[in-house]
Design a protein around this motif. Structure first.
Motif, PDB file in Angstrom:
ATOM      1  N   UNK A 192       0.819  -1.215   0.000  1.00 44.27           N
ATOM      2  CA  UNK A 192       0.000   0.000   0.000  1.00 44.27           C
ATOM      3  C   UNK A 192       0.846   1.256   0.000  1.00 44.27           C
ATOM      4  N   UNK A 193       2.117   1.164   0.393  1.00 40.93           N
ATOM      5  CA  UNK A 193       2.964   2.353   0.377  1.00 40.93           C
ATOM      6  C   UNK A 193       3.147   2.890  -1.043  1.00 40.93           C
ATOM      7  N   UNK A 194       2.997   2.016  -2.032  1.00 40.28           N
ATOM      8  CA  UNK A 194       3.111   2.459  -3.419  1.00 40.28           C
ATOM      9  C   UNK A 194       1.927   3.323  -3.836  1.00 40.28           C
ATOM     10  N   UNK A 195       0.869   3.344  -3.011  1.00 40.94           N
ATOM     11  CA  UNK A 195      -0.239   4.250  -3.292  1.00 40.94           C
ATOM     12  C   UNK A 195       0.182   5.704  -3.216  1.00 40.94           C
ATOM     13  N   UNK A 196       1.258   5.978  -2.505  1.00 36.85           N
ATOM     14  CA  UNK A 196       1.884   7.301  -2.511  1.00 36.85           C
ATOM     15  C   UNK A 196       3.116   7.191  -3.411  1.00 36.85           C
ATOM     16  N   UNK A 197       3.029   7.570  -4.663  1.00 35.75           N
ATOM     17  CA  UNK A 197       4.133   7.347  -5.611  1.00 35.75           C
ATOM     18  C   UNK A 197       5.385   8.159  -5.316  1.00 35.75           C
ATOM     19  N   UNK A 198       5.320   9.057  -4.337  1.00 37.14           N
ATOM     20  CA  UNK A 198       6.469   9.904  -4.037  1.00 37.14           C
ATOM     21  C   UNK A 198       7.278   9.404  -2.843  1.00 37.14           C
ATOM     22  N   UNK A 199       6.827   8.324  -2.205  1.00 38.44           N
ATOM     23  CA  UNK A 199       7.550   7.792  -1.053  1.00 38.44           C
ATOM     24  C   UNK A 199       8.822   7.085  -1.502  1.00 38.44           C
ATOM     25  N   UNK A 200       8.672   6.031  -2.298  1.00 35.11           N
ATOM     26  CA  UNK A 200       9.833   5.370  -2.896  1.00 35.11           C
ATOM     27  C   UNK A 200      10.132   6.078  -4.208  1.00 35.11           C
ATOM     28  N   UNK A 201      10.983   7.089  -4.136  1.00 34.16           N
ATOM     29  CA  UNK A 201      11.337   7.836  -5.336  1.00 34.16           C
ATOM     30  C   UNK A 201      12.771   8.316  -5.210  1.00 34.16           C
ATOM     31  N   UNK A 221       0.705  10.089   3.234  1.00 36.96           N
ATOM     32  CA  UNK A 221       1.236   9.604   4.498  1.00 36.96           C
ATOM     33  C   UNK A 221       2.025   8.313   4.291  1.00 36.96           C
ATOM     34  N   UNK A 222       2.924   8.044   5.259  1.00 41.06           N
ATOM     35  CA  UNK A 222       3.647   6.783   5.240  1.00 41.06           C
ATOM     36  C   UNK A 222       2.741   5.674   5.754  1.00 41.06           C
ATOM     37  N   UNK A 223       2.939   4.479   5.247  1.00 38.57           N
ATOM     38  CA  UNK A 223       2.117   3.333   5.609  1.00 38.57           C
ATOM     39  C   UNK A 223       2.889   2.447   6.580  1.00 38.57           C
ATOM     40  N   UNK A 224       2.326   2.244   7.747  1.00 38.46           N
ATOM     41  CA  UNK A 224       2.944   1.360   8.723  1.00 38.46           C
ATOM     42  C   UNK A 224       2.551  -0.077   8.491  1.00 38.46           C
ATOM     43  N   UNK A 225       3.116  -1.011   9.264  1.00 36.44           N
ATOM     44  CA  UNK A 225       2.763  -2.427   9.138  1.00 36.44           C
ATOM     45  C   UNK A 225       1.271  -2.624   9.373  1.00 36.44           C
ATOM     46  N   UNK A 226       0.658  -3.446   8.565  1.00 31.60           N
ATOM     47  CA  UNK A 226      -0.768  -3.705   8.718  1.00 31.60           C
ATOM     48  C   UNK A 226      -1.001  -4.608   9.921  1.00 31.60           C
ATOM     49  N   UNK A 255      10.282  -6.368   8.438  1.00 29.13           N
ATOM     50  CA  UNK A 255       9.099  -5.623   8.024  1.00 29.13           C
ATOM     51  C   UNK A 255       9.012  -4.308   8.805  1.00 29.13           C
ATOM     52  N   UNK A 256       8.429  -3.294   8.185  1.00 31.58           N
ATOM     53  CA  UNK A 256       8.304  -2.015   8.857  1.00 31.58           C
ATOM     54  C   UNK A 256       7.525  -1.010   8.046  1.00 31.58           C
ATOM     55  N   UNK A 257       7.818   0.257   8.302  1.00 34.69           N
ATOM     56  CA  UNK A 257       7.142   1.345   7.618  1.00 34.69           C
ATOM     57  C   UNK A 257       6.448   2.269   8.601  1.00 34.69           C
ATOM     58  N   UNK A 258       6.274   3.527   8.190  1.00 36.71           N
ATOM     59  CA  UNK A 258       5.566   4.507   9.006  1.00 36.71           C
ATOM     60  C   UNK A 258       6.186   4.659  10.372  1.00 36.71           C
ATOM     61  N   UNK A 259       5.332   4.611  11.389  1.00 38.05           N
ATOM     62  CA  UNK A 259       5.789   4.693  12.776  1.00 38.05           C
ATOM     63  C   UNK A 259       5.440   3.416  13.536  1.00 38.05           C
ATOM     64  N   UNK A 260       5.386   2.292  12.817  1.00 40.59           N
ATOM     65  CA  UNK A 260       5.136   1.016  13.470  1.00 40.59           C
ATOM     66  C   UNK A 260       6.141   0.765  14.578  1.00 40.59           C
TER      67      UNK A 260
END
Length: 504
Positions: free
Chosen positions: A58-67, A127-132, A353-358
């Motif tokens: 889901x982090x790819x839903x923000x195309x500017x995060x991994x850029x 926004x950044x996506x944390x672990x689901x 695994x990680x992401x966001x503020x998990x």
């Protein structure tokens, strides 16, 4: 993640040992042990691409995060190694949909688990996506060509390669083939493999499939998706089964698809759920029988299939981690030790695994607010500093004096002999005599340290914290006296060290 009742199966046997409230012991008790290295007896190799990170699709839903513009995050990743592996997957991969035309919404099936999902999509706001956490179905997310192009820029900036998750859970084989073709074209040589799903052994628990979904049904779907994709991308590489923890699926998968898969992948979480009071720092640092069970399945499948094995998703406590455990210095000790345990058993790589503020994320933050290194990152940093090479035989004498002390020997690719030692005791220090097994003029040590094992911020490696964009340099390198090839080091409770021997 709504999963892993299997942890509870082993919890009963361990509950008594970890039932008391967490207390950091202050004691001067010291155990003396001897470690003997045998550089002439080589073990498994530690490759340059052993280290990896895992993020939700889901982090790819923000195309500017991994850029390519996200130099801050790229800097943190580069510090962990110049040729690691980024894995994009997780629970949300089953709710991400390839959208080649952003102006046209993709067709999405309505399944029972999605009826109760949160339809608000924060990713649209950058926004950044944390672990689901798996408590409910995540919001559907569109993945666009722009996100993939930016992802390639990010991989180029880091120097890392990619494991890419596709949606077999709620998507179609035809859409997966379209997505795979575009990803292959853009990512090119940076692409290691596709994963067709995430934890399919839990599909019948989270509503993606009905009750009775078993390996046979999964294998039929996996084969259909892989064949459909290869009709579009003949040289597509796949990894699987990417199960939560299920040797009963891993073993038959390796047997049935050993000619179709590039490597085997599975997940491992040391603890969970976070609401369970027995999931503590003490439990995290103690040996885990479930991990040994996973290693047995790994070794069996590797032997029978000849395929490499990678822990494609792992961390301390599932459902996003546990505050006061996953975000503490204990996780730094645990993570580095796990990496060497896996390497010693023959695994070829690991993705935290990680992401966001998990709670357990190695790197926390957002593009707007910046990023910072969490405790687990420091354990990975120790591993990165030790570097690639080949493990050597290491033997601890009288380990019953300190059963939670672990040690590993390594011959680096440059020929240096190194040892990594982890004192996971909370109630005793260790005085360790290290026989390098060869002539050595001197030794130097970098310590992994925090004032308290439950510290969340005051962590250093080599005397220094990790700064912005992963900036780090050792400021405290200790020289150890070496006599007849033997050095001595004192390890306080809850600490670790990387020791490098230099030839005369």
């Amino acid at each position: 993640m709504n999963r892993r009742d299997f942890i509870r199966l082993s919890a009963a046997a361990c509950t008594a040992a970890f039932h008391s409230p967490f207390i950091i012991a202050a004691t001067s008790a010291t155990a003396s042990l001897r470690l003997t290295l045998r550089p002439d007896r080589l073990g498994n190799k530690v490759g340059n691409d052993f280290t990896g990170l895992s993020y939700e699709s889901a982090q790819l839903g923000n195309p500017h995060f991994f850029s390519g513009d996200n130099a801050d995050l790229a800097g943190f990743i580069q510090r962990l190694g110049s040729s690691g592996v980024l894995r994009i997957g997780g629970n949300t991969s089953e709710y991400c949909y390839w959208t080649p035309d952003p102006d046209k919404q993709p067709n999405r099936p309505i399944i029972e688990s999605m009826r109760t999902g949160d339809k608000a999509n924060p990713i649209a706001f950058g926004l950044a996506v944390g672990p689901d956490t798996g408590h409910k179905a995540p919001a559907p997310v569109n993945i666009t060509p722009q996100a993939i192009r930016h992802l390639r820029e990010f991989l180029d900036a880091c120097g890392w390669k990619l494991i890419y998750g596709l949606n077999m859970g709620t998507g179609t084989a035809e859409d997966a083939a379209d997505e795979a073709a575009f990803v292959t074209d853009v990512i090119g040589s940076k692409l290691l493999a596709f994963q067709l799903c995430n934890e399919p052994d839990l599909f019948d628990r989270n509503g993606i499939r009905t009750a009775g979904y078993d390996f046979g049904k999964f294998a039929g779907e996996w084969q259909h998706f892989s064949q459909t994709i290869r009709a579009r991308v003949p040289n597509a590489a796949f990894a699987g089964p990417d199960t939560a923890y299920n040797n009963e699926w891993l073993v038959p998968f390796a047997k049935q698809f050993k000619h179709e898969a590039a490597f085997l992948s599975q997940h491992y979480y040391a603890e969970g759920p976070p609401t369970d009071p027995t999931m503590t720092i003490e439990r995290l640092l103690a040996p885990n029988p479930r991990l040994q069970g996973e290693f047995e399945g790994m070794k069996q499948t590797m032997q029978e299939s000849g395929l490499p094995f990678r822990l494609a998703e792992t961390n301390s406590c599932y459902q996003g981690g546990k505050q006061g455990v996953s975000d503490t210095f204990a996780a730094a000790l645990w993570s580095a030790d796990l990496m060497y345990q896996l390497a010693a058993e023959g695994g070829t790589g690991i993705n935290f695994h990680g992401g966001g503020y998990g709670w357990y994320t190695p790197i926390a933050g957002t593009v707007d607010d910046g990023f910072l290194a969490r405790p687990i990152y420091y354990g990975m940093l120790l591993f990165a500093r030790a570097g690639a090479g080949q493990l050597v035989e290491s033997k601890l004498d009288q380990q019953d004096r300190a059963p939670l002390l672990t040690a590993y020997g390594l011959r680096s690719n440059a020929g240096a002999i190194k040892t990594m030692v982890f004192n996971k005791h909370l109630d005793r220090g260790v005085r360790l005599m290290i026989d390098a097994g060869q002539r050595a003029g001197r030794a130097k040590s970098l310590r992994l340290h925090a004032p308290r094992v439950d510290d969340t911020t005051d962590i250093t490696f080599g005397g220094s914290p990790v700064g912005a964009s992963g900036a780090w340099a050792a400021t405290r390198e200790e020289s150890l006296t070496v006599e007849n090839g033997t050095a001595m080091i004192d390890l306080p409770a809850a600490s670790a060290a990387l020791i490098t021997f230099e030839s005369e």
